[in-house]
Write a protein that holds these residues in place. Structure first.
Motif, PDB file in Angstrom:
ATOM      1  N   LYS A 156      -6.391 -12.157 -14.157  1.00  0.00           N
ATOM      2  CA  LYS A 156      -6.144 -12.445 -12.739  1.00  0.00           C
ATOM      3  C   LYS A 156      -5.384 -11.280 -12.112  1.00  0.00           C
ATOM      4  CE  LYS A 156      -3.540 -15.779  -9.967  1.00  0.00           C
ATOM      5  NZ  LYS A 156      -2.750 -17.018 -10.028  1.00  0.00           N
ATOM      6  N   GLY A 157      -5.835 -10.839 -10.935  1.00  0.00           N
ATOM      7  CA  GLY A 157      -5.186  -9.739 -10.240  1.00  0.00           C
ATOM      8  C   GLY A 157      -5.752  -8.374 -10.588  1.00  0.00           C
ATOM      9  N   SER A 158      -6.764  -8.339 -11.467  1.00  0.00           N
ATOM     10  CA  SER A 158      -7.373  -7.051 -11.837  1.00  0.00           C
ATOM     11  C   SER A 158      -8.220  -6.509 -10.695  1.00  0.00           C
ATOM     12  CB  SER A 158      -8.271  -7.212 -13.070  1.00  0.00           C
ATOM     13  OG  SER A 158      -7.521  -7.580 -14.192  1.00  0.00           O
ATOM     14  N   ILE A 159      -8.146  -5.215 -10.487  1.00  0.00           N
ATOM     15  CA  ILE A 159      -9.028  -4.539  -9.541  1.00  0.00           C
ATOM     16  C   ILE A 159     -10.095  -3.834 -10.366  1.00  0.00           C
ATOM     17  CG2 ILE A 159      -9.229  -2.733  -7.796  1.00  0.00           C
ATOM     18  CD1 ILE A 159      -6.405  -3.523  -6.885  1.00  0.00           C
ATOM     19  N   ILE A 160     -11.338  -4.178 -10.111  1.00  0.00           N
ATOM     20  CA  ILE A 160     -12.465  -3.637 -10.856  1.00  0.00           C
ATOM     21  C   ILE A 160     -13.206  -2.666  -9.937  1.00  0.00           C
ATOM     22  CG2 ILE A 160     -14.537  -4.168 -12.187  1.00  0.00           C
ATOM     23  CD1 ILE A 160     -11.955  -5.417 -13.336  1.00  0.00           C
TER      24      ILE A 160
END
Length: 195
Positions: free
Chosen positions: A88-92
């Motif tokens: 959760k909160g990852s920028i891909i």
């Protein structure tokens, strides 16, 4: 005894296969959001609002939606998230999508060219051109969507940039205490840098 082990092994294998096939179907609208794109080099970024299970498949298309199906004249990209949980909160980051697709986590199949006008990108789970659940959408012109009818997407999961935008990236901070505050910030056009 050997027969019981074989049966237990088959049952365990079946349970694992069912679990893996259901990973993608557990996602729902708003579990991810677009946070930018660049039509000049065919790239975009998303953020995750939940932990995405391993081996999840998410489809991206720039085809127009007519309320019941996608057109067949555009591109389709499939993101396989890989063996690890996407936190959760990852920028891909998805880059070079038009020629040599690269993703910051997992793998990609196919290509996707981002048009500089009247373009939309839909994220969904299901199979190619056959969504079972829409997750998010983004456009540089509302005409790019075709329509949002029957997608289940609302203004929290749809991001429409001003007409003709070719580059936009979120410049706000990412340390909100809850998802709703974050979504409000993501939907403020003043929180983006444009070129």
């Amino acid at each position: 005894m050997k027969g019981n082990r074989l049966i237990y092994g088959m049952i365990l294998t079946l349970i694992i296969l069912i679990f893996l096939s259901e990973n993608s179907t557990k996602l729902k609208s708003g579990d991810i959001a677009f946070v930018g794109f660049n039509a000049n080099n065919d790239s975009f970024e998303i953020i995750t609002f939940i932990n995405i299970p391993p081996k999840t498949s998410i489809h991206f298309t720039d085809s127009e939606w007519n309320g019941n199906r996608f057109g067949a004249d555009e591109n389709d990209l499939v993101w396989e998230t890989g063996e690890e949980i996407i936190s959760k909160g990852s920028i891909i980051k998805f880059t070079s999508l038009g020629s040599n697709p690269i993703v910051s986590s997992g793998t990609l199949k196919n290509t996707l060219r981002i048009s500089k006008k009247e373009e939309a990108i839909f994220a969904y789970v299901g199979s190619t051109k056959m969504p079972t659940k829409f997750l998010a959408a983004m456009a540089n012109d509302k005409l790019g969507y075709g329509t949002l009818l029957n997608t289940g997407l609302d203004n929290k999961s749809v991001l429409t940039f001003p007409k003709g935008t070719t580059y936009a990236t979120y410049k706000g901070h990412h340390n909100y205490q809850n998802v709703n505050e974050y979504i409000v910030a993501l939907n403020k056009i003043s929180n983006y840098t444009f070129q």
